[in-house]
Design an enzyme around this catalytic site. Sequence first.
Site, PDB file in Angstrom:
ATOM      1  N   LYS A  80      48.121  79.780  41.650  1.00  0.00           N
ATOM      2  CA  LYS A  80      49.214  79.768  40.677  1.00  0.00           C
ATOM      3  C   LYS A  80      48.734  79.077  39.406  1.00  0.00           C
ATOM      4  O   LYS A  80      48.011  78.063  39.479  1.00  0.00           O
ATOM      5  CB  LYS A  80      50.416  79.040  41.285  1.00  0.00           C
ATOM      6  CG  LYS A  80      51.687  79.093  40.445  1.00  0.00           C
ATOM      7  CD  LYS A  80      52.851  78.469  41.202  1.00  0.00           C
ATOM      8  CE  LYS A  80      54.158  78.496  40.443  1.00  0.00           C
ATOM      9  NZ  LYS A  80      55.269  77.908  41.204  1.00  0.00           N
ATOM     10  N   SER A 155      59.313  80.768  41.691  1.00  0.00           N
ATOM     11  CA  SER A 155      58.471  80.989  40.537  1.00  0.00           C
ATOM     12  C   SER A 155      57.053  81.418  40.896  1.00  0.00           C
ATOM     13  O   SER A 155      56.334  81.900  40.020  1.00  0.00           O
ATOM     14  CB  SER A 155      58.411  79.723  39.682  1.00  0.00           C
ATOM     15  OG  SER A 155      57.833  78.643  40.410  1.00  0.00           O
ATOM     16  N   SER A 179      60.229  77.671  45.286  1.00  0.00           N
ATOM     17  CA  SER A 179      59.307  78.599  44.629  1.00  0.00           C
ATOM     18  C   SER A 179      58.136  79.104  45.453  1.00  0.00           C
ATOM     19  O   SER A 179      57.419  79.990  44.993  1.00  0.00           O
ATOM     20  CB  SER A 179      58.769  77.976  43.348  1.00  0.00           C
ATOM     21  OG  SER A 179      59.719  78.144  42.342  1.00  0.00           O
TER      22      SER A 179
END
Length: 521
Positions: A80, A155, A179
Amino acid sequence: MSELLELTATELLKEFHKGQFGAVELVNACLEQIRRYDGQIGAFLRVDAQGALAQAAQIDRRRHAREPLGPLAGIPVAIKDNLCTQGVPTTCASRMLADFRPPYDATVIQRLKAADAILLGRTNMDEFAMGGSTENSAFQKTRNPWDLERIPGGSSGGSAACVAARMTPLSVGTDTGGSIRQPAALCGVVGLKPTYGRVSRYGLVAFASSLDQIGPLARSVEDAALVLEVLAGHDPKDSTSVPKPVPPYSKTVGQPLPQLRIGIVPEHYSAGLDAEVGQAIQEAIKVYQSLGATIREVHLPHSKYAVADYYIIAPCEASSNLARYDGVHYGYRTPEQQMRAQLEAEQAALRRAGNQAALEELDTPLVRMFRQSRSEGFGPEVKRRIMLGTYALSAGYYEAYYLKALKVRRLIRQDFDRAFEEVDIILGPVTPSPAFRLGEKINDPLAMYLFDLYTVVTNLAGICGISIPCGFSREGLPIGLHLQAPAFEEERLLRAAWMFQQATDWHHRRPPLENLVAPGA
Ligand code: GLN
């Protein structure tokens, strides 16, 4: 598609050490998969083909030379884009950090490198991890591999989509209010949020420091155990990381738990829950019963305040963390000459008009630079959070909002403490419905926030949680099962998740990628 891509990391490692394939071969297979499908899915912000191939070649050499190799040797992992990696752009999917190349590695990156994992690329996310659909990325949309019209969740949407689409066997995400688990559920993969303090946050670009945790996304519970074992452990560089020994998760994950006591929360099954999701959860309960678990009801009376509580605490912490992005200390700076020229033009016009009062009201160049840098660098959702947080922390409101929210947080935690006196695991849905359509909620922040109903409690309570695949809607969209365990009981959580995985085959399903037309293929 290469058959290697169907294997989990645990399976790949076995074959790799037997010499069945090389790391370069595996990396090439992943790169080919990305080339075929990522144009439409948009999971990656950047792919480091050259670096990954060089690293893979080195690992192959070391294996031939029979040198000792780390526990993730040769396995490609996607990261990420909010985890600092030395010399590699780490943008948080924000214009604010578009040019940021950290001078150091996050502890989790160091650990992955030391484990000989191959860092294949950086995944898309909601800007600064604020959101639940990955639509808040300043750079691109990510689509759900099961249905390109749907969001992948967020996310960590890029991290979930890339694992679901077999682009990498593993990825790493972060979870502040869901997330990791939420996109894992919506993309049909496994996602684990460790206990607060289990994994070092050093080098994670902070969103809400008392809630953020880093964790794995994978296609099996064994793989999640393997990665957690690599990531977890005390780190003197993060004072909130806890000096507890890390159990050998990957060794114990396959041991079923006898006399497992599972708690279900009646409040979870209110009118807001999609019928198909509710049905899948009921089926999961039956699976556990057939495995000898006992089910009983537990109550979490303060969880009804969790979304409101989270959306005070998280924005407060975010507004404080994001104050550093002023174009001087950190981040994007508005083009200065242009800004000054404009300011001077405004000053001249006001002078000509003899408007002394308005002239005095004008920002100084420094203040104007701060203001403009921040308004151009941050997207709308980040600005919304900064405004909410700044408001709730301002004099006169602090006690009414922030302090009150902290007290509610304590009550939520106490509910869990009490429930865990009676049960080992709490089971429920991850999301109120399967993946929604792109654009469906983007202009309705409240609807978006309510989607976090089931996941924010885990972070507020500081405990651990996992999402595992437990079914599909009639439209073929994945549904996630949420298990939560007390703080630092990841071993129990993983073993309970593995029991379900063993008894079902949802985790073997894969998205209909064949239906995607590969550009140029
Ligand atoms: N969807 C939640 C939010 O928007 C959670 C985000 C996260 O866990 N990073 O804040």
